[in-house]
Design a protein around this motif. Structure first.
Motif, PDB file in Angstrom:
ATOM      1  N   ASN A 242       0.839  -1.206   0.000  1.00  0.00           N
ATOM      2  CA  ASN A 242       0.000   0.000   0.000  1.00  0.00           C
ATOM      3  C   ASN A 242       0.866   1.246   0.000  1.00  0.00           C
ATOM      4  N   PRO A 243       0.457   2.231  -0.800  1.00  0.00           N
ATOM      5  CA  PRO A 243       1.229   3.481  -0.798  1.00  0.00           C
ATOM      6  C   PRO A 243       1.147   4.170   0.559  1.00  0.00           C
ATOM      7  N   LYS A 244       2.245   4.836   0.924  1.00  0.00           N
ATOM      8  CA  LYS A 244       2.302   5.527   2.220  1.00  0.00           C
ATOM      9  C   LYS A 244       2.078   7.026   2.012  1.00  0.00           C
ATOM     10  N   LYS A 245       1.730   7.678   3.118  1.00  0.00           N
ATOM     11  CA  LYS A 245       1.596   9.135   3.065  1.00  0.00           C
ATOM     12  C   LYS A 245       2.974   9.775   2.997  1.00  0.00           C
ATOM     13  N   ALA A 246       3.055  10.901   2.298  1.00  0.00           N
ATOM     14  CA  ALA A 246       4.333  11.601   2.171  1.00  0.00           C
ATOM     15  C   ALA A 246       4.917  11.891   3.542  1.00  0.00           C
ATOM     16  N   ARG A 247       6.215  11.644   3.683  1.00  0.00           N
ATOM     17  CA  ARG A 247       6.902  12.084   4.885  1.00  0.00           C
ATOM     18  C   ARG A 247       8.396  12.181   4.625  1.00  0.00           C
ATOM     19  N   ALA A 248       9.086  12.831   5.552  1.00  0.00           N
ATOM     20  CA  ALA A 248      10.519  13.038   5.394  1.00  0.00           C
ATOM     21  C   ALA A 248      11.244  12.480   6.606  1.00  0.00           C
ATOM     22  N   LEU A 249      12.284  11.695   6.345  1.00  0.00           N
ATOM     23  CA  LEU A 249      13.075  11.118   7.425  1.00  0.00           C
ATOM     24  C   LEU A 249      14.506  11.600   7.299  1.00  0.00           C
ATOM     25  N   HIS A 250      15.118  11.883   8.436  1.00  0.00           N
ATOM     26  CA  HIS A 250      16.538  12.221   8.395  1.00  0.00           C
ATOM     27  C   HIS A 250      17.303  11.395   9.420  1.00  0.00           C
ATOM     28  N   LYS A 251      18.463  10.959   9.036  1.00  0.00           N
ATOM     29  CA  LYS A 251      19.312  10.218   9.955  1.00  0.00           C
ATOM     30  C   LYS A 251      20.687  10.871   9.967  1.00  0.00           C
ATOM     31  N   ASP A 252      21.160  11.229  11.178  1.00  0.00           N
ATOM     32  CA  ASP A 252      22.503  11.810  11.266  1.00  0.00           C
ATOM     33  C   ASP A 252      23.544  10.750  10.973  1.00  0.00           C
ATOM     34  N   LEU A 262      14.580  10.122  -2.805  1.00  0.00           N
ATOM     35  CA  LEU A 262      13.138  10.295  -2.914  1.00  0.00           C
ATOM     36  C   LEU A 262      12.589   8.967  -3.426  1.00  0.00           C
ATOM     37  N   GLY A 263      11.452   8.554  -2.897  1.00  0.00           N
ATOM     38  CA  GLY A 263      10.954   7.247  -3.316  1.00  0.00           C
ATOM     39  C   GLY A 263       9.440   7.130  -3.301  1.00  0.00           C
ATOM     40  N   MET A 264       8.955   6.224  -4.144  1.00  0.00           N
ATOM     41  CA  MET A 264       7.530   5.871  -4.189  1.00  0.00           C
ATOM     42  C   MET A 264       7.421   4.419  -4.615  1.00  0.00           C
ATOM     43  N   LEU A 265       6.249   3.858  -4.456  1.00  0.00           N
ATOM     44  CA  LEU A 265       6.018   2.538  -5.025  1.00  0.00           C
ATOM     45  C   LEU A 265       6.005   2.677  -6.546  1.00  0.00           C
ATOM     46  N   GLY A 266       6.596   1.701  -7.221  1.00  0.00           N
ATOM     47  CA  GLY A 266       6.703   1.796  -8.673  1.00  0.00           C
ATOM     48  C   GLY A 266       5.827   0.793  -9.401  1.00  0.00           C
ATOM     49  N   MET A 418       2.497  13.211  -5.757  1.00  0.00           N
ATOM     50  CA  MET A 418       3.414  13.739  -4.739  1.00  0.00           C
ATOM     51  C   MET A 418       2.941  13.428  -3.315  1.00  0.00           C
ATOM     52  N   LYS A 419       1.645  13.166  -3.167  1.00  0.00           N
ATOM     53  CA  LYS A 419       1.154  12.896  -1.804  1.00  0.00           C
ATOM     54  C   LYS A 419       1.716  11.584  -1.249  1.00  0.00           C
ATOM     55  N   HIS A 420       2.341  10.781  -2.105  1.00  0.00           N
ATOM     56  CA  HIS A 420       2.959   9.537  -1.632  1.00  0.00           C
ATOM     57  C   HIS A 420       4.486   9.600  -1.600  1.00  0.00           C
ATOM     58  N   LEU A 421       5.021  10.799  -1.825  1.00  0.00           N
ATOM     59  CA  LEU A 421       6.478  10.887  -1.954  1.00  0.00           C
ATOM     60  C   LEU A 421       7.186  10.782  -0.605  1.00  0.00           C
ATOM     61  N   LEU A 422       8.062   9.807  -0.494  1.00  0.00           N
ATOM     62  CA  LEU A 422       8.862   9.657   0.717  1.00  0.00           C
ATOM     63  C   LEU A 422      10.253  10.234   0.482  1.00  0.00           C
ATOM     64  N   GLN A 423      10.791  10.804   1.552  1.00  0.00           N
ATOM     65  CA  GLN A 423      12.096  11.445   1.447  1.00  0.00           C
ATOM     66  C   GLN A 423      12.992  10.928   2.568  1.00  0.00           C
ATOM     67  N   VAL A 424      14.184  10.504   2.227  1.00  0.00           N
ATOM     68  CA  VAL A 424      15.137  10.039   3.235  1.00  0.00           C
ATOM     69  C   VAL A 424      16.455  10.765   3.019  1.00  0.00           C
ATOM     70  N   SER A 425      17.007  11.324   4.081  1.00  0.00           N
ATOM     71  CA  SER A 425      18.346  11.908   3.978  1.00  0.00           C
ATOM     72  C   SER A 425      19.223  11.334   5.078  1.00  0.00           C
ATOM     73  N   VAL A 426      20.440  10.987   4.721  1.00  0.00           N
ATOM     74  CA  VAL A 426      21.377  10.424   5.701  1.00  0.00           C
ATOM     75  C   VAL A 426      22.704  11.153   5.539  1.00  0.00           C
ATOM     76  N   GLY A 427      23.157  11.759   6.615  1.00  0.00           N
ATOM     77  CA  GLY A 427      24.415  12.499   6.564  1.00  0.00           C
ATOM     78  C   GLY A 427      24.380  13.614   7.573  1.00  0.00           C
ATOM     79  N   GLY A 428      25.025  14.711   7.246  1.00  0.00           N
ATOM     80  CA  GLY A 428      24.853  15.892   8.076  1.00  0.00           C
ATOM     81  C   GLY A 428      26.050  16.274   8.906  1.00  0.00           C
ATOM     82  N   GLY A 429      26.945  15.349   9.172  1.00  0.00           N
ATOM     83  CA  GLY A 429      28.099  15.849   9.894  1.00  0.00           C
ATOM     84  C   GLY A 429      28.927  14.808  10.570  1.00  0.00           C
ATOM     85  N   LYS A 430      30.013  15.299  11.090  1.00  0.00           N
ATOM     86  CA  LYS A 430      31.008  14.431  11.711  1.00  0.00           C
ATOM     87  C   LYS A 430      30.521  13.989  13.078  1.00  0.00           C
TER      88      LYS A 430
END
Lengths: 430, 459
Positions: A242-252, A262-266, A418-430
């Motif tokens: 099932n498609p998920k609701k758009a959200r943004a995740l960040h991991k240091d 950026l991801g969605m079901l294909g 776009m309402k199903h767009l997931l965003q993941v970012s990993v990084g940000g610093g030492k």
């Protein structure tokens, strides 16, 4: 009953016709075989695929892959040392790979009977009677733990996993084929044997074969490789994710760059929108630096080295991902740019010029996809495993040619909102 | 794209490519060599233009200039606007890219055979007409810095290999990374690139390799038409910077945020170019294969499976590099094993090679694998062209590929033992360890369920 299909792929170039015949039949045990006769080189490429990928792991993530790797660690009358030595002393190459859908084992051997016969004997033993010795299990677990540690020190791998988890939630595609430290602890000889009995059977297997063996030999050979496997039962279908609701995740993460996903079901392998979405994605981010993303993110702004998007079509909807990486201070700008470009593309679709260029590249480049036995094996493997029609390669280029701008726009709007767009970012610093 | 392949350090026992139709070699009047290998299995052709320049030609202060120039070769000429090269090849249904190594820079197109001429025309154009633009350069060198962050700075294994080479070599240019040191990439100028292009990009320093569904005479005619008019350019001989003899073992430790320890070992060994006796080189190739190439090699059988010291252990050796290099061992320790135990286990295998002759069975395995690999190599047009291009650009005749099996067959257990005693000595050993330190930062996941990042409209 033997079901026989044959199809000719014509490579029409500069007045010359090179025809490649894809033949298909079923083994006595019901496994589909796809075969191409390639007598030019004295070699054989063969792949056996089982519907036994990590999506079959159940509550023991990692067991499908662990079992698949253990095929090489002793089988039948050969222990791990003997197997390695008997194979390599004949120049035979065998490798395994486990994805979400399939566990596969691939063999490359000279077609000389004195080499090919023992090669197939060993392959048959690996499939039907892996030894699963305690020592080997411990060793492959150790190797898997090392792979997990290497993955956890890579921001890219971390981001990829987070995206799959976010996209699939409790669906069997969510977890990584490697499994986890905890789940590996729970896997043992018994659980592996149960998994083997359940999924390693002929109803659950397909074979792809390219090389210097004629049709009669190929039939014998395919029977021989699977002979030790019970007829068995096909694995059940997977649920639709099932498609998920758009959200943004960040991991240091302690790194100089941030990895942006950026991801969605294909799409799935027999998706009715397959061609409009594949061609559309080629324009958007699938064609390297000539894509919209390559042009805008890298060529015009120098923000990222790697920038691309892709669909991974699977049995049920596989992921679509768009990714880039940039130094931490540029992460936000880059992510915003990628998102805006994606939104524009979904809203407006490609221009006629972009579509024409994509068609020329895809259709014109079709012969490149079949220019070696290894590549042909790859193509017919996918056809065999996903039960694609035998004229799949024959019609591929014309189906690309038929795609229209309106179809791409419609498919992207409907399937990739776009309402199903997931965003993941990993990084940000030492 | 515009990828960097650091091949030198991972290639070993290259198979020859005999069989099939004959390879043909031509020389244009301007000194450009053309090598053609017909392969009619598909109506496709691979074209590769190789230049004899790579990171080992570079000087301190401008490391990475070969690779940055490779990127800039897609940024326009007098006749082709920036990035248009890729679009033209794509529209022909082809694929293109380039790679830089320590000893070469190469550009390739794979496409339908009817478009070969267009590929040659485009390559001939950028061999002589490159336009180096300041704005394009600033953007592209930023991309290369991102590439360096990705491959090296943020990758503990990439960083380990870079430092290992820098420690193993004091003077040899193999001490510098192909991608260049970060500071050099920060201060590099357009003038550095122009100078590098002028110095190395001319037909007499280039090689064209074509493999595919072609007739050699026709390829020659096309090459003459497009590359023939380009004048050769005299250049000063590249100045050797030979490595002074190593007088004792070298060690280094890398401590960075990571999870998985790694051990690298490298012994200084000769390349074919500086071999006192070529037979020694083939003996080293056989030694490498028996020691650490494949699942049935000694490192896999003993150190991994029997002793459980490592989850993987392998060795590699490329004797056909331009300058002498290393025989390298890379091992990933099992969790229970310390790096000291692992190193002792690896050294015991080296010692065994010195003490006992290898078996006839082990020798036969090397021969049979080489035989099979020769056939497998012919399945890939691209790989066949690579093999020829690398040999020639590094200063060897491509025919050496065809003679390899003959020489490998001639290697005796005594020769293997003798080169082990002569070259696998502590005096010439460099060891590098990756000792992870725990990640200081938190790994908490921040979840912003509201919305994804707001995008700007593209400009």
């Amino acid at each position: 009953m033997k079901h026989i299909l044959a199809c000719l792929v014509m490579l029409l170039m500069a007045g010359q016709v090179a025809a490649m015949e894809v033949q298909s039949w079923q083994t006595k045990g019901g496994a589909r075989v796809m075969y191409v006769h390639a007598p030019q080189l004295p070699m054989v490429n063969l792949r056996v695929m089982l519907d036994a990928g990590s999506a079959r792991d159940g509550d023991l993530p990692g067991q499908a892959r662990l079992l698949n790797e253990l095929l090489l660690e002793g089988a039948g009358k050969w222990n791990a040392d003997e197997l390695a030595s008997e194979l390599e002393s004949r120049g035979i190459e065998v490798s395994t790979h486990t994805g979400r859908d399939m566990a596969q084992i691939t063999l490359r051997s000279l077609s000389d009977k004195n080499i090919l016969t023992p090669a197939l004997d060993m392959l048959a033993a690996m499939l039907a009677s892996p030894r699963l010795e305690e020592e080997a299990i411990a060793r492959v677990k150790e190797r898997t733990l090392a792979a997990l540690r290497q993955a956890s020190q890579s921001a890219e791998d971390v981001a990829d996993r987070e995206m799959m988890k976010a996209l699939y939630g409790d669906h069997p595609y969510a977890h990584d084929p490697l499994g986890t430290e905890k789940s590996l602890e729970k896997i043992n000889r018994e659980t592996l044997q149960v998994f083997h009995q359940r999924f390693y059977n002929q109803a659950n297997a397909v074979v792809a074969l390219v090389g210097d063996v004629d049709r009669t030999q190929a039939e014998i050979l395919a029977e021989h490789v699977l002979a030790g496997l019970p007829v068995g039962e096909k694995a059940p279908p997977f649920p639709e994710p099932n498609p998920k609701k758009a959200r943004a995740l960040h991991k240091d993460f302690p790194a100089s760059q941030t990895h942006l996903y950026l991801g969605m079901l294909g799409i799935h392998r027999k998706d009715p929108d397959y061609f409009p979405l594949i061609v559309g994605n080629h324009i958007l981010g699938g064609s390297g630096l000539t894509s919209i993303m390559g042009e805008e993110v890298r060529n015009k702004r120098g923000l990222s080295y790697g920038i691309s998007s892709y669909f991974s079509p699977l049995r049920v909807k596989g992921p679509w991902m768009l990714s880039a990486q940039t130094k931490n201070s540029q992460a936000r700008t880059t992510l915003e740019l990628m998102t805006a470009l994606l939104r524009d593309f979904i809203d407006e679709g490609p221009t006629q010029k972009q579509l024409q260029a994509a068609k020329k590249h895809l259709a014109g480049g079709f012969p490149l996809r079949l220019s070696s036995n290894k590549k042909i094996l790859q193509q017919i493997s996918v056809m065999a495993f996903y039960d694609l029609p035998p004229d799949w390669l024959d019609t591929w280029s014309s189906r690309v040619e038929q795609v229209t701008r309106a179809q791409i726009r419609r498919a992207f709007r409907r399937r990739m909102p776009m309402k199903h767009l997931l965003q993941v970012s990993v990084g940000g610093g030492k | 794209m515009r990828s960097l392949w650091i091949l030198l350090f991972c290639l070993f026992s290259l198979p020859a490519l005999s069989g099939g139709e004959k390879v043909q070699e031509f020389m244009l009047d301007n000194g450009m060599k053309i090598i053609v290998k017909p392969d009619h299995r598909a109506p496709v052709v691979v074209s590769q233009v190789w230049y004899k320049v790579g990171s080992s030609y570079e000087l301190p202060g401008t490391t990475g200039v070969s690779h940055v120039l490779e990127h800039m070769m897609f940024k326009g000429t007098k006749n082709v606007p920036p990035d248009e090269f890729s679009r033209i090849v794509a529209a022909l249904g082809g694929s293109e890219n380039a790679f830089t190594g320590v000893d070469y820079t190469a550009y390739f197109e794979t496409l339908s055979k009817k478009h070969l001429e267009r590929a040659l025309e485009l390559e001939a154009d950028r061999m002589q007409n490159l336009l180096l633009d300041e704005k394009e350069f600033q953007r592209e060198v930023a991309v290369v810095r991102e590439e360096r962050r990705l491959r090296t700075d943020d990758d503990p294994n990439g960083l380990l290999w870079e430092q290992f080479n820098a420690v193993a070599w004091r003077v040899s240019p193999y001490r510098n990374p192909v991608i260049g040191w970060m500071h050099d990439l920060e201060v590099m100028t357009l003038a550095d690139l122009q100078q590098w292009y002028d110095q190395w990009y001319s037909p007499d320093n280039a090689l064209l390799v074509v493999v595919g569904d072609v007739v050699p005479g026709e390829v020659l005619a096309l090459a003459k038409k497009h590359f023939g008019p380009i004048p050769p350019r005299p250049r000063k001989a590249w100045r050797q910077r030979p490595e002074p003899p190593q007088k004792g073992p070298l060690r280094m430790t890398l401590r960075v945020p990571a999870e998985q320890p790694v051990l690298l070992m490298g012994y200084k060994v000769p390349a074919m170019v500086d071999a006192q006796d070529p037979a020694e080189i083939y003996a080293l190739m056989v030694l490498n294969s028996i020691l650490g190439d494949g699942d049935s090699s000694r490192l896999s059988a003993s150190v991994v499976r029997e002793q459980g010291l490592a989850v993987s252990a392998s060795s590699s050796y490329d004797p056909f590099s331009r300058l002498s290099g290393l025989l390298e061992i890379e091992a990933i320790p099992a969790q229970e094993a310390g790096l000291d135990d692992l190193q002792a286990g690896l050294l015991a295998q080296i010692e065994k090679l010195k003490q006992e002759p290898v078996s006839a069975r082990e020798l036969q395995r090397v021969i049979n694998r080489t035989l099979a690999a020769r056939v497998f190599a012919r399945d890939s047009m691209f790989y066949q062209a690579m093999l020829i291009g690398m040999r020639e650009t590094n200063g060897y005749d491509w025919r050496s590929l065809e003679e390899e099996l003959k020489h490998i067959r001639a290697v005796t257990p005594e020769q293997v033992q003798s080169v082990a005693r002569k070259y696998l000595v502590e005096q010439g050993l460099t060891t590098a360890r990756l000792e992870p330190v725990s990640k200081a930062s938190t790994e908490s996941v921040t979840d912003k369920p509201e919305k994804a990042a707001k995008g700007e409209k593209k400009s």
